[in-house]
Design a protein around this motif. Sequence first.
Motif, short mmCIF file in Angstrom:
data_model
loop_
_atom_site.label_atom_id
_atom_site.label_comp_id
_atom_site.label_asym_id
_atom_site.label_seq_id
_atom_site.Cartn_x
_atom_site.Cartn_y
_atom_site.Cartn_z
N LEU A 1 0.79 -1.23 0.00
CA LEU A 1 0.00 0.00 0.00
C LEU A 1 0.82 1.28 0.00
O LEU A 1 0.36 2.31 -0.51
CB LEU A 1 -0.93 0.01 1.23
CG LEU A 1 -1.92 -1.14 1.35
CD1 LEU A 1 -2.66 -1.05 2.68
CD2 LEU A 1 -2.91 -1.15 0.19
N SER A 2 2.01 1.27 0.57
CA SER A 2 2.70 2.54 0.81
C SER A 2 3.15 3.24 -0.46
O SER A 2 3.24 4.48 -0.49
CB SER A 2 3.90 2.32 1.74
OG SER A 2 4.83 1.43 1.15
N ASP A 3 3.44 2.48 -1.52
CA ASP A 3 3.88 3.10 -2.78
C ASP A 3 2.75 3.27 -3.79
O ASP A 3 2.99 3.65 -4.93
CB ASP A 3 5.00 2.26 -3.42
CG ASP A 3 6.29 2.32 -2.62
OD1 ASP A 3 6.51 3.34 -1.93
OD2 ASP A 3 7.07 1.36 -2.67
N ASP A 4 1.54 2.99 -3.36
CA ASP A 4 0.37 3.11 -4.23
C ASP A 4 -0.28 4.47 -3.96
O ASP A 4 -0.80 4.70 -2.86
CB ASP A 4 -0.60 1.98 -3.91
CG ASP A 4 -1.82 1.93 -4.82
OD1 ASP A 4 -2.14 2.97 -5.44
OD2 ASP A 4 -2.46 0.87 -4.90
N PRO A 5 -0.29 5.39 -4.92
CA PRO A 5 -0.83 6.73 -4.65
C PRO A 5 -2.25 6.71 -4.12
O PRO A 5 -2.61 7.55 -3.28
CB PRO A 5 -0.75 7.42 -6.02
CG PRO A 5 0.33 6.69 -6.75
CD PRO A 5 0.25 5.27 -6.28
N LEU B 1 -4.28 4.81 3.38
CA LEU B 1 -4.65 3.58 4.08
C LEU B 1 -3.41 2.94 4.71
O LEU B 1 -3.47 2.45 5.84
CB LEU B 1 -5.32 2.60 3.11
CG LEU B 1 -5.76 1.26 3.70
CD1 LEU B 1 -6.78 1.44 4.82
CD2 LEU B 1 -6.34 0.36 2.59
N ALA B 2 -2.29 2.97 3.99
CA ALA B 2 -1.04 2.45 4.56
C ALA B 2 -0.67 3.21 5.82
O ALA B 2 -0.26 2.61 6.84
CB ALA B 2 0.08 2.55 3.53
N ALA B 3 -0.79 4.54 5.79
CA ALA B 3 -0.46 5.34 6.97
C ALA B 3 -1.41 5.06 8.12
O ALA B 3 -1.01 5.02 9.28
CB ALA B 3 -0.50 6.83 6.59
N LEU B 4 -2.68 4.87 7.81
CA LEU B 4 -3.69 4.57 8.83
C LEU B 4 -3.33 3.30 9.58
O LEU B 4 -3.41 3.25 10.82
CB LEU B 4 -5.06 4.43 8.16
CG LEU B 4 -6.27 4.29 9.08
CD1 LEU B 4 -6.61 5.63 9.72
CD2 LEU B 4 -7.47 3.77 8.28
N ILE B 5 -2.91 2.28 8.83
CA ILE B 5 -2.55 1.00 9.46
C ILE B 5 -1.22 1.12 10.19
O ILE B 5 -1.06 0.59 11.30
CB ILE B 5 -2.51 -0.10 8.38
CG1 ILE B 5 -3.91 -0.29 7.78
CG2 ILE B 5 -2.00 -1.41 8.96
CD1 ILE B 5 -3.91 -1.07 6.48
N ALA B 6 -0.27 1.83 9.60
CA ALA B 6 1.05 1.97 10.23
C ALA B 6 0.97 2.73 11.55
O ALA B 6 1.81 2.54 12.43
CB ALA B 6 2.00 2.68 9.27
N ASP B 7 -0.03 3.60 11.70
CA ASP B 7 -0.18 4.38 12.93
C ASP B 7 -0.76 3.57 14.08
O ASP B 7 -0.78 4.05 15.23
CB ASP B 7 -1.07 5.60 12.68
CG ASP B 7 -0.35 6.69 11.88
OD1 ASP B 7 0.90 6.66 11.81
OD2 ASP B 7 -1.04 7.57 11.31
N LEU B 8 -1.24 2.37 13.81
CA LEU B 8 -1.77 1.52 14.88
C LEU B 8 -0.62 1.01 15.75
O LEU B 8 0.51 0.86 15.28
CB LEU B 8 -2.54 0.34 14.30
CG LEU B 8 -3.82 0.69 13.54
CD1 LEU B 8 -4.35 -0.55 12.81
CD2 LEU B 8 -4.88 1.25 14.48
N PRO B 9 -0.88 0.72 17.02
CA PRO B 9 0.19 0.18 17.88
C PRO B 9 0.69 -1.16 17.34
O PRO B 9 -0.08 -1.93 16.76
CB PRO B 9 -0.51 -0.02 19.23
CG PRO B 9 -1.72 0.84 19.18
CD PRO B 9 -2.14 0.89 17.75
N PRO B 10 1.97 -1.45 17.50
CA PRO B 10 2.49 -2.77 17.10
C PRO B 10 1.74 -3.88 17.83
O PRO B 10 1.35 -3.71 18.99
CB PRO B 10 3.96 -2.72 17.52
CG PRO B 10 4.28 -1.27 17.63
CD PRO B 10 3.01 -0.60 18.07
N PRO B 11 1.52 -5.01 17.18
CA PRO B 11 0.71 -6.08 17.81
C PRO B 11 1.32 -6.61 19.08
O PRO B 11 0.60 -7.04 19.97
CB PRO B 11 0.66 -7.15 16.73
CG PRO B 11 1.78 -6.84 15.80
CD PRO B 11 1.95 -5.35 15.82
#
Length: 330
Positions: free
Chosen positions: A305-309, A314-324
Motif C-alpha cells: 500500500l505505501s507506494d500506491d498513490p 490507508l497504509a499510513a492509517l494502518i502503520a499508525d496503529l500500535p504494534p501487535p
Amino acid sequence: MVIDRLDPRGRRMGEWLRSQGVAPGAARSMGADASDRRYFRLDTPWGERVVMDAPDQPATCEAFRQVRGVMADAGLHVPVIHAADTHEGFMLLEDLGDRDYLSALRDGSRQSLLADAINALVRLQCRASTGRLARFDVTRIDRELALFPDWYVRRHLGIEPDAQWWSRWQAGTAVLAAAMTDQPEVVVHRDYMVRNLLVATPNPGIIDFQDALAGPVAYDLASLLRDAFYSLDPDEERDWIAFYRHQAMAAGIALPDDLPRALDRTAAQRHLKVLGIFARLCHRDGKPQYLVDAPRFLGYLWRELSDDPRCHDLAALIADLPPPARAAPR
C-alpha cells in the motif's frame, strides 16, 4: 488412538466408519484447522485414508463435494471422496500424503514446488468453470474487510476508531474492493497457500478448497506468493509473478493490465481479512498462536500500500496503529 474412544462425536464417527466397512482402530490425529474440523489418518483394507470430522457443517461438506468435482474436472489433483455423510459431517477421503509445501519449502525445494503450484493454478483458472460457484462480489469483499476493524483494531488493540478514522478506512478499502471486482473472473480457491498444498504425484495435491468462489484472477497468486507462514524475497517474488504471467497468457487467461498493482491491492484485502480472522481466533476461539504472524502481515501491507498513490493514506492509517506485540489479548 482409537477414534470411537475419543468422545461422543468419536463414537458416532466410529459407527459411521463401520457402516462403510472400515474398522475404526488405531488412527493418527492430523490435528484441527482454524475451524472446528478434525482430521485423522487410518489404515483400511484399501490403504491409508483420511477421515474428516466436520460437526454441524453440512453446507461445508456439500461445498467440498461440489468444488472437488469442479477441480477434478479441470485436471487438478484433489482427494477422491470414498464415502460421505454430509448431514453428519463425516467424509472418508483419499490420503494425498503428509508432507505439505510449508515443510518442503523450508527444506529448500522451492523452484520445482512453486513452478508446480503455479502451473496447477493456471490449469484451474483456464479449465475450471465458474458456473456453479457463488461470486466473490463487493458485499462479500466488504464483509471480509470489516473483520479487521472489528476484531483486530477494536478487540485486539483495544482502540475505538473515530469518525475520521472510519472515513479514511472506507476511502482506502473502496480502492481495494474496486481493484478486485474489476479483474477478470476465474475459479478462486481462496486459500491457495502452502499448508493447503501437499507434495504428491502428480504435484501438488490440493486440499481445503470448500470456500472456492468465482472471483479475481490475482487472488490465488497473492495467497501463494504472500503466504501467512512463509515469505519470499521481493526480487524472487517478481520472478514468480513474471513466470505466472507467461504461463497464464500462454493459456489464454485474461489478466489485468497492471498485474503487480492488481496483485498488491488484492493481497492487501486478503491480509486485512486474515489479520481480523487471526484476532478472532485468538479472542473468541482461544487460539492465540495465529497472531504470532501478525508482523508478517503488517509488513506485507506496508509493501502493498505505501507506494500506491491511491492507497498511501490507508497504509499510513494502518502503520499508525500500535504494534501487535504491545496489545495483550483480552
